[in-house]
Scaffold this active site. Structure first.
Site, PDB file in Angstrom:
ATOM      1  N   CYS A   7      -1.552 -25.650  20.764  1.00 40.92           N
ATOM      2  CA  CYS A   7      -2.845 -24.969  20.802  1.00 40.92           C
ATOM      3  C   CYS A   7      -2.636 -23.488  21.085  1.00 40.92           C
ATOM      4  CB  CYS A   7      -3.764 -25.591  21.853  1.00 40.92           C
ATOM      5  SG  CYS A   7      -3.195 -25.338  23.556  1.00 40.92           S
ATOM      6  N   ASP A  66      -2.228   8.108  -6.783  1.00 40.28           N
ATOM      7  CA  ASP A  66      -1.314   9.066  -7.403  1.00 40.28           C
ATOM      8  C   ASP A  66      -1.377   8.800  -8.903  1.00 40.28           C
ATOM      9  OD1 ASP A  66       0.946  10.986  -7.482  1.00 40.28           O
ATOM     10  OD2 ASP A  66       2.008   9.234  -8.228  1.00 40.28           O
ATOM     11  N   ASP A 117       3.852   4.978  -6.229  1.00 40.54           N
ATOM     12  CA  ASP A 117       4.947   4.209  -6.815  1.00 40.54           C
ATOM     13  C   ASP A 117       5.870   3.614  -5.760  1.00 40.54           C
ATOM     14  OD1 ASP A 117       6.426   6.317  -5.898  1.00 40.54           O
ATOM     15  OD2 ASP A 117       6.929   7.123  -7.866  1.00 40.54           O
TER      16      ASP A 117
END
Length: 781
Positions: free
Chosen positions: A20, A468, A670
């Protein structure tokens, strides 16, 4: 004196015995207090602790001892075990756990039904009017029916029924439910309490009271106490809790289904050339440098480079994109992808843990082991939950004993046991990690790798997405569209202008330079070898070609070199207005012409931008291009705000400026050149393609180059956080409503009470409902 700084390290340690949120919270607090530990995350779902530590201050072995000191099992995984092997071992352990729980549940439920039947005539013998269990009172008509069918039952003495019930209950307590008591005792020895404590105290109190009545009924009788026993409640509670654990374990297994499916994508064997002979070998024997043959319809066994043949390869397992990708000699291929229609021969470049698929699996497993910030709320509550429930159970007993109807002590005992049983912190512990596990797994199937709960939570709160331009909104493969000499009768004609510009760009790594070199070679032009080459970041390049000083770049660079762009200014403006990037060329100190280069926009860019706007996010384009070119591209895509003419080292400052405006910003790049901006953004989203995935650059990695993946990531994050909040709400509201009812809050007004067995059923349902709700994310599209 020089201080040596040690780089932080990280390790993942499997932890056994946690049941738990209180369990995982206890382990985490112990690790966080350990010397040298900077961060610890203990995940109840994965059963693992991920720890960041200072190697100079502690070691993984010490961390294992710290975990064991809390009463739970821990062992470092073998260094040579892969992530796939560990997952398979975990699956085997879970299957063994499910089989064990199934056996224990079946034995317990049979015993519970028999105990209920045998308790009915006992209640008749001892007087049904005093039975404080409302469920038993409801079952009394069935008792009368049984007596008519089996009249001998009424003649059996009460003592015989009690001993029969004890014989039924002992195997359930000593075998099926034994782990509840042993774990509770372990927690007690370590000065803590958890779910097992509540179960053990509740069922233990009922069992011990019943045992005392069975052993010495006369002692109770002479004191005017009806000798009631509660064996059937003990057995039903254990049976129903075991059922909940069984359903929970099966549901937990399904949360790892995405990783299991990824592993299952790999073929079992590979067909290799050994000494010119085709040999089929197991996948584990494949080595770097092997030449592998793949026929149409077969899966590629490893990552590599095509040597011979052409085909289309289905890379949807990697990118989520359904369109097959053409492959020719020289192209990279990825293991576990499907070869469609042509035979291929490729060289193996990566095997085992180094393949893209293995890296994806490791990333998803790491993500599933992290904790979302919202988990802290559940952790804080779980830390005090069990002590509070124990206190409430004691208060419930006292109130019923002092103010309840006769027999008050029995009503008090049943109410206290019911409070202990219904209050379960399991649901709170499962609310967040189950959703994170299913979400990150589903994201991986869709080609969106999300690095854990924190990335999900941050992605949900975004209001701005900065793209970009190159390689994200555009293809990232610019091509020359036009070559314009300064004048038709000038000293440099069109082929000459392109040849000189491409020659000086040969040493440049800029994509625009590569476009000019590729175009010159495609036209069959012979390039010169530049000397005195110099690259001016963000402006252009210059060098000597065949004794001539050649410069290629923007107008600012030409002016810096003392060259008057002259008539090239209007030409550059026109090219920019058409969405082309103008490269101005100077030869021998004079303006010689301009080259227009275009980077084609990705077909899905406009759809991605529209999708983000529908979600209420503002898309922004960030680029180093001149403003007119950038705005022309933005108009094509549908972006309204453009930040242009930004040098690579200034992107980070632009992200900070947007954040200073109070925006929550995602940066899409990128993953390599944009790494600083990706790290600064609230959420960095790295665009990965093929084997060049740059998975470490951002919090989210899109395995394909499709900008629609950004929309998918945001939608998945929002859906996941909605599921998490639902889970937490139901986990909390279950206890807020259930505990008072179990304590008897409705009894004064409506005469309604819960039985311990009802409480056990409600507890099981609460945990299973949370896991089931999280599993809905498997259907996300």
């Amino acid at each position: 004196m020089t201080e040596t700084l040690t780089a932080p390290a990280s390790c993942t340690i499997p932890v056994s015995g946690m049941t738990c949120a209180a369990c995982s919270g206890r382990v985490q607090r112990a690790l966080e207090k350990s010397a040298g530990v900077s961060n610890a995350s203990v995940n109840l779902m994965t059963g693992a602790a991920t720890v960041q530590y200072d190697p100079a201050a502690t070691t993984p072995e010490r961390l294992v001892e710290t975990i064991r000191g809390t009463g739970y099992g821990a062992e470092l995984p073998a260094a040579d075990r892969s992530a796939e092997t560990m997952l398979e071992e975990r699956d085997e352990e879970r299957e063994a756990e499910i089989r064990d729980l199934r056996r224990k549940f079946l034995v317990s439920i049979v015993a519970a039904v028999l105990a209920m039947v045998f308790s009915m005539p006992l209640a008749e013998v001892t007087g049904s009017g005093g039975v404080p269990d409302p469920l038993m009172r409801l079952m009394m008509p069935l008792s009368h029916a049984l007596e008519r069918v089996f009249p001998w039952m009424a003649a059996v003495p009460a003592d015989a029924w009690r001993w029969t019930l004890l014989a039924l209950t002992l195997p359930v307590v000593a075998w099926a439910g034994r782990h509840f008591y042993t774990r509770a005792w372990t927690a007690f020895r370590h000065h803590s309490a958890d779910m097992n404590t509540l179960i053990a105290v509740g069922t233990g109190a009922a069992f011990l009271y019943s045992l005392a009545v069975t052993l010495a009924p006369g002692w109770f009788a002479v004191r005017g106490v009806e000798p009631h026993v509660y064996y059937e409640a003990v057995v039903w509670i254990i049976a129903l809790i075991l059922l909940g654990n069984l359903l929970e374990a099966r549901a937990k297994g399904r949360t790892a289904g995405a990783i299991r499916r990824l592993i299952g994508l790999r073929p079992a064997t590979a067909r290799v050339l050994r000494g010119g002979v085709e040999v089929e070998i197991p996948l584990g024997e494949l080595r770097v440098g092997d030449e592998v043959l793949v026929r149409p319809g077969e899966k590629l066994p490893a990552d590599g480079t095509v040597l011979d043949g052409t085909s289309y390869v289905d890379e949807s397992m990697l990118t989520g994109e359904p369109v097959p990708v053409p492959k020719v000699p020289g192209d990279p291929v990825v293991g576990a992808t499907l070869n469609r229609n042509g035979a291929l021969r490729f060289r193996v470049d990566q095997v085992g843990a180094d393949t893209v698929l293995s890296r994806i699996i490791r990333l998803v497993q790491q993500a599933q082991g992290t904790r979302a910030p919202i988990q802290r709320l559940a952790d804080r509550i779980s830390a005090v939950f069990v002590p509070v429930v124990l206190s409430l159970a004691i208060a419930t007993f006292v109130l019923w004993f002092d103010f309840g109807p006769d027999p008050a002590y029995l009503h008090a005992l049943v109410a206290a046991v019911t409070v202990l049983i219904i209050a379960c912190p399991c649901a709170m512990g499962l609310a967040v990690p189950t959703a994170v596990m299913v979400s990150t797994g589903r994201g991986a199937e869709l080609g969106v790798l999300i690095k854990g709960g924190e990335a999900l939570e941050r992605s949900e709160r975004l209001d701005t997405v900065v793209f970009d331009k190159t390689g994200t909104l555009t293809e990232g493969r610019p091509t020359v569209q036009t070559v314009l000499p300064a004048s038709p009768d000038g000293p440099v004609d069109e082929p000459g202008l392109l040849r000189l510009a491409a020659s000086v760009e040969r040493h440049s790594e800029h994509v625009l330079g590569e476009a000019m070199v590729d175009e010159a070679r495609a036209r069959g032009l012979e390039l010169g070898d530049p000397s005195q080459f110099e690259s001016l970041t963000g402006r252009g390049v210059t060098g000597l070609v065949e004794g001539l000083r050649v410069a290629a770049g923007n107008g600012a660079m030409l002016r810096e070199l003392g060259v008057d762009p002259g008539a090239l200014g209007p030409v550059a403006e026109r090219l920019a207005g058409e969405g082309l990037t103008p490269v101005l060329v100077a030869v021998g100190g004079a303006a010689a012409g301009a080259i227009g280069i275009a980077d084609p926009v990705k077909p899905t860019s406009r759809e991605a931008v529209a999708g983000l706007e529908r979600l209420g996010l503002e898309p922004i384009m960030l680029t180093g291009d001149n403003r007119r070119t950038a705005e022309a591209v933005a108009r094509t895509i549908g972006i309204r705000r453009v930040i242009a003419e930004v040098l690579p080292d200034r992107k980070l400052e632009e992200i900070r400026r947007l954040q200073a405006e109070g925006r929550r910003v995602a940066m899409v790049g990128d993953g390599l050149n944009d790494a600083p901006a990706l790290a600064q953004a609230d959420v960095g989203i790295a665009m990965g393609t093929g084997t060049d995935v740059a998975m470490e650059a951002g919090a989210v990695t899109l395995m394909s180059g499709n900008p629609l993946g950004v929309v998918t990531a945001v939608r998945l994050a929002r859906r996941t956080m909605r599921i998490i909040r639902q889970n937490l709400f139901w986990a909390f509201i279950y206890n807020v409503i259930g505990i008072p009812i179990a304590a008897g809050a409705l009894y004064p007004l409506l005469g309604l009470r819960l039985t311990p067995a009802m409480a056990a059923a409600a507890m099981a349902i609460s945990s299973v409902s949370v896991v089931s709700n999280s599993l809905r994310l498997r259907g996300f599209k």
